[in-house]
Design an enzyme around this catalytic site. Structure first.
Site, PDB file in Angstrom:
ATOM      1  N   CYS A 148      48.903  40.583  51.987  1.00 35.62           N
ATOM      2  CA  CYS A 148      49.850  39.436  51.985  1.00 35.62           C
ATOM      3  C   CYS A 148      50.788  40.072  53.227  1.00 35.62           C
ATOM      4  O   CYS A 148      51.674  40.073  53.336  1.00 35.62           O
ATOM      5  CB  CYS A 148      50.573  38.674  51.081  1.00 35.62           C
ATOM      6  SG  CYS A 148      50.014  37.720  50.392  1.00 35.62           S
ATOM      7  N   ALA A 149      50.070  40.736  54.304  1.00 36.63           N
ATOM      8  CA  ALA A 149      50.756  41.772  54.940  1.00 36.63           C
ATOM      9  C   ALA A 149      51.906  41.234  56.491  1.00 36.63           C
ATOM     10  O   ALA A 149      53.028  41.866  56.141  1.00 36.63           O
ATOM     11  CB  ALA A 149      49.410  42.154  56.062  1.00 36.63           C
ATOM     12  N   CYS A 156      60.237  39.025  46.378  1.00 32.02           N
ATOM     13  CA  CYS A 156      61.655  39.446  46.769  1.00 32.02           C
ATOM     14  C   CYS A 156      62.256  38.335  45.901  1.00 32.02           C
ATOM     15  O   CYS A 156      63.207  37.633  46.327  1.00 32.02           O
ATOM     16  CB  CYS A 156      62.357  39.477  48.213  1.00 32.02           C
ATOM     17  SG  CYS A 156      61.892  37.921  49.292  1.00 32.02           S
ATOM     18  N   GLY A 203      54.439  43.423  59.163  1.00 33.85           N
ATOM     19  CA  GLY A 203      53.942  44.191  57.952  1.00 33.85           C
ATOM     20  C   GLY A 203      54.896  45.325  57.561  1.00 33.85           C
ATOM     21  O   GLY A 203      55.229  46.728  57.565  1.00 33.85           O
ATOM     22  N   ASP A 228      40.527  33.303  57.379  1.00 37.70           N
ATOM     23  CA  ASP A 228      40.495  31.916  57.886  1.00 37.70           C
ATOM     24  C   ASP A 228      39.769  31.374  56.497  1.00 37.70           C
ATOM     25  O   ASP A 228      39.244  30.388  57.024  1.00 37.70           O
ATOM     26  CB  ASP A 228      40.425  31.844  59.423  1.00 37.70           C
ATOM     27  CG  ASP A 228      38.783  32.589  59.623  1.00 37.70           C
ATOM     28  OD1 ASP A 228      38.319  33.659  58.412  1.00 37.70           O
ATOM     29  OD2 ASP A 228      38.748  33.532  60.651  1.00 37.70           O
ATOM     30  N   ASP A 272      46.621  38.736  56.341  1.00 38.28           N
ATOM     31  CA  ASP A 272      47.359  37.398  56.338  1.00 38.28           C
ATOM     32  C   ASP A 272      46.602  36.062  57.138  1.00 38.28           C
ATOM     33  O   ASP A 272      45.438  36.007  57.802  1.00 38.28           O
ATOM     34  CB  ASP A 272      48.521  37.458  57.255  1.00 38.28           C
ATOM     35  CG  ASP A 272      49.836  37.217  56.571  1.00 38.28           C
ATOM     36  OD1 ASP A 272      50.545  37.455  56.173  1.00 38.28           O
ATOM     37  OD2 ASP A 272      49.986  36.180  57.027  1.00 38.28           O
TER      38      ASP A 272
END
Length: 405
Positions: free
Chosen positions: A232-233, A354, A236, A283, A256
């Site tokens: 889940c970059a 987070c 970045g 995708d 991503d």
């Protein structure tokens, strides 16, 4: 200390865009700071800090000003007047500020400050969730910490620079920094400064990244030459830190759902000199399946409520809805189930958010380890980091190792 009309007008326009047009505070502030090239650093500081402060204390100021959403410009002026009085600014003789009831504002502030939802300026539902998950005492401390302005933290890009060299470069620009124990790449700015305008930033010597966010890549225990996947970059921040820890050796796959975010990462990687990164848009399910059991290390920096980073995103208090948290828990569980399959036997997985809510963090890990996929992993350790204890963002990270066949 007095108010300047052009700075205040810009602030009012910006608050209108955030409160009534749904724009994000960071984007609005960035646009506002470009409005007048003649502004000095103190002018820019006033505009940025005032916008963020009124956004941060919106519920409290609206209650004191006796205004309700949707806010018209007169309402926003009244909220601004509350801010000015509480910050000790003399009220100028402007039409918009006529009749500002200074004594009443101060009295209402003292009265409302006894109520946590008003004192900390948060929605009732958020207060209820915080108490339910963290308990009264911890939540009271944590939400107070989340209302303190975020410090600016730099992460030295070790592909191009050392911490000592960067400190010296910034000191020559009169930008003073402090180091953090046990965080060799972090520098804390003593005072806010526009570091993005420096040659050091343009040359890729550093990134701006919270101190606790910098712990995640190190927790993943990457080594040069490994194959690492950041699932889940986004734009970045952690991918670039991983690339630096890998010393540009090995393969780092940044994935991503959104191509626009990976384009931002490509630009940042070019500036930073990080050239071992491959970019893949998720995708279809094939993208994940092709990587099953292929990676030494996998980072799942999962989408979350963001309740650990309210100090740097105060408008999230008003954009976030309770149903989003319910939905995101299901997304997190699904991502853990699917992306964990990328880890090869003997490899390591880090799940990070987070958020400070146990239901998004340790409870997700406990549930995952009981699933069929999760039983292939052993729990190693986790870290629960609160803003009230660390002084930086709230974070969670769990390290798991896939069992050998």
């Amino acid at each position: 200390m007095r108010l300047h009309r052009n700075l205040v007008y810009t602030t009012i326009d910006s608050l209108n865009a955030i409160f009534n047009e749904g724009e994000y505070a960071d984007k609005v502030v960035a646009r506002a700071l470009k409005k007048d090239k003649r502004w000095g650093s103190s002018d820019r500081k006033f505009v940025a800090e005032t916008i963020y402060e009124v956004v941060r204390w919106k519920r409290l100021y609206a209650e004191i000003a006796e205004v309700r959403a949707p806010y018209n410009r007169e309402n926003i002026w009244r909220m601004f007047a509350v801010w000015a009085v509480l910050r000790g600014y003399p009220i100028p003789d402007w039409k918009q500020l006529e009749g500002t009831p200074e004594r009443k504002i101060k009295g209402r502030f003292d009265e409302l400050s006894k109520i946590r939802t008003m004192r900390e300026s948060i929605p009732d539902w958020m207060d209820e969730v915080g108490v339910a998950e963290l308990g009264e005492e911890v939540w009271t401390k944590e939400i107070a910490a989340q209302n303190q302005p975020a410090k600016v933290i730099l992460r030295v890009n070790t592909l191009k620079c050392t911490r000592e060299k960067l400190r010296a470069i910034l000191m020559d620009l009169d930008i003073h920094t402090d180091t953090l124990p046990d965080q060799p790449d972090a520098l804390v700015l003593r005072e806010r400064a526009n570091v993005f305008m420096t040659d050091a930033f343009r040359e890729g010597f550093f990134e701006v990244q919270d101190a606790n966010s910098q712990l995640v890549a190190a927790f993943l225990d990457v080594k040069p030459g490994m194959r690492v996947v950041d699932t889940c970059a986004g734009a970045g921040g952690k991918s670039l830190h991983i690339a630096a820890l890998m010393e540009n050796k090995g393969q780092l796959i940044a994935m991503d759902l959104y191509e626009s975010k990976l384009k931002q990462l490509k630009l940042r990687a070019k500036r930073d000199g990080a050239f071992n990164i491959e970019y893949r848009i998720i995708d279809s399910t094939k993208i994940i399946k092709k990587l099953h059991e292929r990676a030494d290390r996998v980072l799942i920096d999962a989408p979350c409520s963001g309740l650990g980073v309210l100090k740097r995103n105060p408008d999230a208090k008003w954009k976030l809805q309770p149903e989003f948290i319910d939905n995101i828990r299901a997304v997190q569980a699904d991502i853990l189930e699917r992306y964990s399959k990328i880890v090869k036997p003997g490899g390591k997985l880090v799940y990070a958010t987070c958020s400070i809510l146990p239901s998004e963090n340790q409870e997700q890990i406990e549930k995952f380890l009981k699933t069929e996929s999760g039983q292939e992993f052993k729990f190693v350790e986790d870290r629960k980091i609160l803003a009230s204890e660390s002084g930086f963002d709230g974070f969670y990270m769990a390290l798991m190792e896939r069992k050998e066949n």
